[in-house]
Design a protein around this motif. Structure first.
Motif, mmCIF file in Angstrom:
data_model
loop_
_atom_site.group_PDB
_atom_site.id
_atom_site.type_symbol
_atom_site.label_atom_id
_atom_site.label_comp_id
_atom_site.label_asym_id
_atom_site.label_seq_id
_atom_site.Cartn_x
_atom_site.Cartn_y
_atom_site.Cartn_z
ATOM 1 N N VAL A 194 0.832 -1.199 0.000
ATOM 2 C CA VAL A 194 0.000 0.000 0.000
ATOM 3 C C VAL A 194 0.871 1.254 0.000
ATOM 4 C CG1 VAL A 194 -1.741 1.299 1.272
ATOM 5 C CG2 VAL A 194 -1.922 -1.184 1.121
ATOM 6 N N VAL A 195 1.893 1.255 0.857
ATOM 7 C CA VAL A 195 2.793 2.414 0.930
ATOM 8 C C VAL A 195 3.474 2.644 -0.411
ATOM 9 C CG1 VAL A 195 4.915 3.285 1.977
ATOM 10 C CG2 VAL A 195 3.153 2.234 3.410
ATOM 11 N N ALA A 196 3.910 1.568 -1.071
ATOM 12 C CA ALA A 196 4.576 1.709 -2.365
ATOM 13 C C ALA A 196 3.658 2.341 -3.396
ATOM 14 C CB ALA A 196 5.058 0.341 -2.853
ATOM 15 N N VAL A 197 2.397 1.908 -3.440
ATOM 16 C CA VAL A 197 1.447 2.470 -4.405
ATOM 17 C C VAL A 197 1.168 3.933 -4.086
ATOM 18 C CG1 VAL A 197 -0.906 2.321 -5.285
ATOM 19 C CG2 VAL A 197 0.417 0.233 -4.932
ATOM 20 N N VAL A 198 1.028 4.268 -2.794
ATOM 21 C CA VAL A 198 0.793 5.656 -2.409
ATOM 22 C C VAL A 198 1.958 6.539 -2.855
ATOM 23 C CG1 VAL A 198 0.594 7.225 -0.435
ATOM 24 C CG2 VAL A 198 -0.755 5.127 -0.488
ATOM 25 N N VAL A 199 3.187 6.081 -2.634
ATOM 26 C CA VAL A 199 4.365 6.867 -3.037
ATOM 27 C C VAL A 199 4.398 7.055 -4.554
ATOM 28 C CG1 VAL A 199 6.885 6.840 -3.151
ATOM 29 C CG2 VAL A 199 5.732 6.225 -1.032
ATOM 30 N N VAL A 200 4.076 6.000 -5.294
ATOM 31 C CA VAL A 200 4.053 6.108 -6.757
ATOM 32 C C VAL A 200 3.046 7.169 -7.198
ATOM 33 C CG1 VAL A 200 3.340 4.909 -8.857
ATOM 34 C CG2 VAL A 200 4.925 3.815 -7.281
ATOM 35 N N PHE A 201 1.880 7.177 -6.585
ATOM 36 C CA PHE A 201 0.864 8.136 -7.001
ATOM 37 C C PHE A 201 1.204 9.555 -6.558
ATOM 38 C CE2 PHE A 201 -1.570 4.617 -8.409
ATOM 39 C CZ PHE A 201 -2.450 5.148 -9.340
ATOM 40 N N ILE A 202 1.868 9.706 -5.430
ATOM 41 C CA ILE A 202 2.347 11.036 -5.061
ATOM 42 C C ILE A 202 3.313 11.546 -6.128
ATOM 43 C CG2 ILE A 202 3.763 12.307 -3.410
ATOM 44 C CD1 ILE A 202 2.587 10.514 -1.217
ATOM 45 N N ALA A 203 4.194 10.672 -6.612
ATOM 46 C CA ALA A 203 5.145 11.065 -7.653
ATOM 47 C C ALA A 203 4.424 11.449 -8.945
ATOM 48 C CB ALA A 203 6.134 9.928 -7.906
ATOM 49 N N LEU A 204 3.437 10.645 -9.355
ATOM 50 C CA LEU A 204 2.692 10.948 -10.576
ATOM 51 C C LEU A 204 1.926 12.262 -10.437
ATOM 52 C CD1 LEU A 204 1.312 7.401 -11.481
ATOM 53 C CD2 LEU A 204 3.186 8.628 -12.595
ATOM 54 N N GLN A 205 1.310 12.466 -9.272
ATOM 55 C CA GLN A 205 0.583 13.715 -9.048
ATOM 56 C C GLN A 205 1.545 14.907 -9.024
ATOM 57 O OE1 GLN A 205 -2.639 13.825 -9.075
ATOM 58 N NE2 GLN A 205 -3.596 12.192 -7.886
ATOM 59 N N ALA A 206 2.744 14.694 -8.502
ATOM 60 C CA ALA A 206 3.735 15.773 -8.452
ATOM 61 C C ALA A 206 4.141 16.214 -9.850
ATOM 62 C CB ALA A 206 4.959 15.329 -7.655
ATOM 63 N N THR A 207 4.322 15.255 -10.758
ATOM 64 C CA THR A 207 4.696 15.641 -12.125
ATOM 65 C C THR A 207 3.605 16.476 -12.773
ATOM 66 O OG1 THR A 207 3.759 13.621 -13.123
ATOM 67 C CG2 THR A 207 6.061 13.539 -12.389
ATOM 68 N N ASN A 208 2.352 16.085 -12.570
ATOM 69 C CA ASN A 208 1.250 16.856 -13.143
ATOM 70 C C ASN A 208 1.170 18.248 -12.522
ATOM 71 O OD1 ASN A 208 -1.969 17.498 -12.705
ATOM 72 N ND2 ASN A 208 -1.478 16.846 -14.779
ATOM 73 N N SER A 209 1.266 18.315 -11.199
ATOM 74 C CA SER A 209 1.157 19.596 -10.514
ATOM 75 C C SER A 209 2.279 20.544 -10.932
ATOM 76 C CB SER A 209 1.193 19.376 -8.996
ATOM 77 O OG SER A 209 1.095 20.595 -8.305
ATOM 78 N N ALA A 296 -6.113 11.200 -17.003
ATOM 79 C CA ALA A 296 -7.378 10.480 -16.854
ATOM 80 C C ALA A 296 -7.148 9.110 -16.222
ATOM 81 C CB ALA A 296 -8.070 10.331 -18.203
ATOM 82 N N THR A 297 -6.074 8.433 -16.603
ATOM 83 C CA THR A 297 -5.792 7.133 -15.983
ATOM 84 C C THR A 297 -5.370 7.295 -14.531
ATOM 85 O OG1 THR A 297 -3.501 7.148 -16.803
ATOM 86 C CG2 THR A 297 -5.161 6.043 -18.167
ATOM 87 N N VAL A 298 -4.590 8.334 -14.236
ATOM 88 C CA VAL A 298 -4.188 8.577 -12.852
ATOM 89 C C VAL A 298 -5.411 8.898 -11.997
ATOM 90 C CG1 VAL A 298 -2.874 10.116 -11.333
ATOM 91 C CG2 VAL A 298 -1.855 9.304 -13.459
ATOM 92 N N ALA A 299 -6.316 9.729 -12.530
ATOM 93 C CA ALA A 299 -7.483 10.154 -11.759
ATOM 94 C C ALA A 299 -8.554 9.078 -11.674
ATOM 95 C CB ALA A 299 -8.077 11.417 -12.391
ATOM 96 N N GLY A 300 -8.810 8.379 -12.774
ATOM 97 C CA GLY A 300 -9.895 7.411 -12.810
ATOM 98 C C GLY A 300 -9.473 6.031 -12.367
#
Length: 392
Positions: A194-209, A296-300
């Protein structure tokens, strides 16, 4: 139509408030730039805490609609307090105590969908209504403020909150929850996964932001174009995100969520790498198709993935929401690259491409299906895993 309407109204509520909040603080409460920064930081910190505590309470109660109803009422209270006071400390306290919990309503809606047995495709399609609200909301808010003044947006927020309360109350009367048997505790999940997936998504969201934040500077400094092209590019990406989400909703039953997410990350890598070397407006706009598919894939798919690996619907939605907030914080060092290298703001896109490659590899190596637990027999938990098993 209650769920789509509710998604639209929850999206509009904060598509009106968040973009206009800094302007409200400056014009109505006479806040300086530093005070605005602190006020927004405190407000976002309150929202971060609320998005963990409120869904956790809803998980324990097994009821997501009543807390949603409370969020709508709190929004009315927030609009009322901001309308009658001109004291900045009072406004900040209201934003934390009322606005923080009120902002959890959208997360609770998706937790409610999971709780009532909605398929991943339904969740993704519902997310498209939130995206539409964020396309239409900020321009509408700007028109209201330009025509009637900054305080007028509070009346618009209150009106949307009334609609939210009405649809949520109707949803409460109509709710039918599928019996899933005894609740599965998230302690049975491998926490490291779970922690690994959360960190990955923080990274993906950071690139978009980061890339969204520097788009105006990138267009003017790197490409030598008028700043309006940045708004056009971001508008095209936001508009394309809606049909992308609808397409993902249709494909979810045929293609596994992880595969769709990997395709989105691949599109993100190509988008960021191409933006680092782009030179003209035509390619700038054309690349937004890849940007739309990526986000869209990150959000959905990302939301349904969190619901798959975390058995508590409220916790899953709250954690996913907070990856966006933490990603915005992590975007700071990325943005700093714009002034630290010869590529200028193109370096932000190049670094985003590298980070997305790393995220893609991490996702490819991560097993998403939860292991069977007592009482489940041989059935693999999670909607996406069950769909894959059925089609195989």
């Amino acid at each position: 139509m209650l769920i789509p309407a509710s998604a639209l109204f929850w999206g509009l509520q904060f598509a009106f408030l968040n973009p206009a909040l800094a302007l409200l603080l400056a014009t109505v409460f006479d806040a300086s730039a530093g005070e605005i920064g602190w006020a927004l930081a405190i407000y976002n910190a309150g929202g971060f805490v609320a998005s963990l505590l409120v869904p956790a309470y809803a998980d324990r109660a097994g009821d997501y609609v009543r807390p949603m109803l409370a969020c709508g009422v709190l929004t009315l209270g927030l609009a009322g307090v901001l309308a009658v006071t001109t004291a900045l400390p009072v406004a900040v306290v209201a934003l934390v105590l009322l606005g923080g919990p009120a902002g959890v309503g959208s997360s609770l809606l998706f937790a409610h969908l999971k709780h009532t047995g909605a398929a991943p495709g339904d969740v993704v399609r519902t997310r498209a209504f939130v995206s539409f609200a964020w396309v239409a909301g900020p321009p509408l808010a700007t028109l209201v403020i330009a025509g009637f003044g900054p305080r007028a947006i509070l009346a618009a927020i209150a009106a949307v909150a009334v609609l939210n309360v009405a649809t949520t109350a109707a949803m409460h009367r109509a709710v039918v929850v599928r019996d899933r048997g005894p609740a599965v505790e998230d302690e049975r999940m491998p926490r490291g996964r779970v922690v690994a997936v959360v960190v990955v998504f923080i990274a993906l969201q950071a690139t978009n932001s980061a890339t969204v934040s520097v788009m105006s500077l990138f267009v003017t400094d790197r490409l030598g174009l008028a700043v309006a092209w940045a708004g056009i590019a971001l508008g095209v990406a936001a508009a394309l995100e809606i049909p992308a989400l609808l397409l993902i909703g249709k494909l979810t039953g045929r293609i596994s969520g992880p595969v769709l997410l990997l395709s989105g990350c691949a599109a993100g890598v190509v988008y960021y790498a191409a933006m680092a070397v782009v030179r003209g407006p035509v390619l700038l706009l054309g690349l937004q198709l890849l940007n739309a598919w990526f986000f869209a894939t990150v959000a959905g798919v990302g939301l349904t993935l969190f619901q798959q690996i975390i058995p508590r619907p409220g916790l899953a939605a709250g954690l996913y929401t907070n990856t966006r907030r933490l990603g915005a914080i992590a975007a700071g060092p990325l943005i700093g690259l714009g002034a630290a290298t010869r590529l200028g703001y193109g370096a932000v896109f190049a670094a985003a491409a590298v980070i997305t490659v790393a995220a893609l590899i991490a996702l490819r190596l991560t097993p998403f299906a939860r292991p069977p637990v007592s009482g489940e027999g041989d059935r693999i938990s999670g909607d996406l895993a069950a769909t894959t098993k059925q089609h195989s």
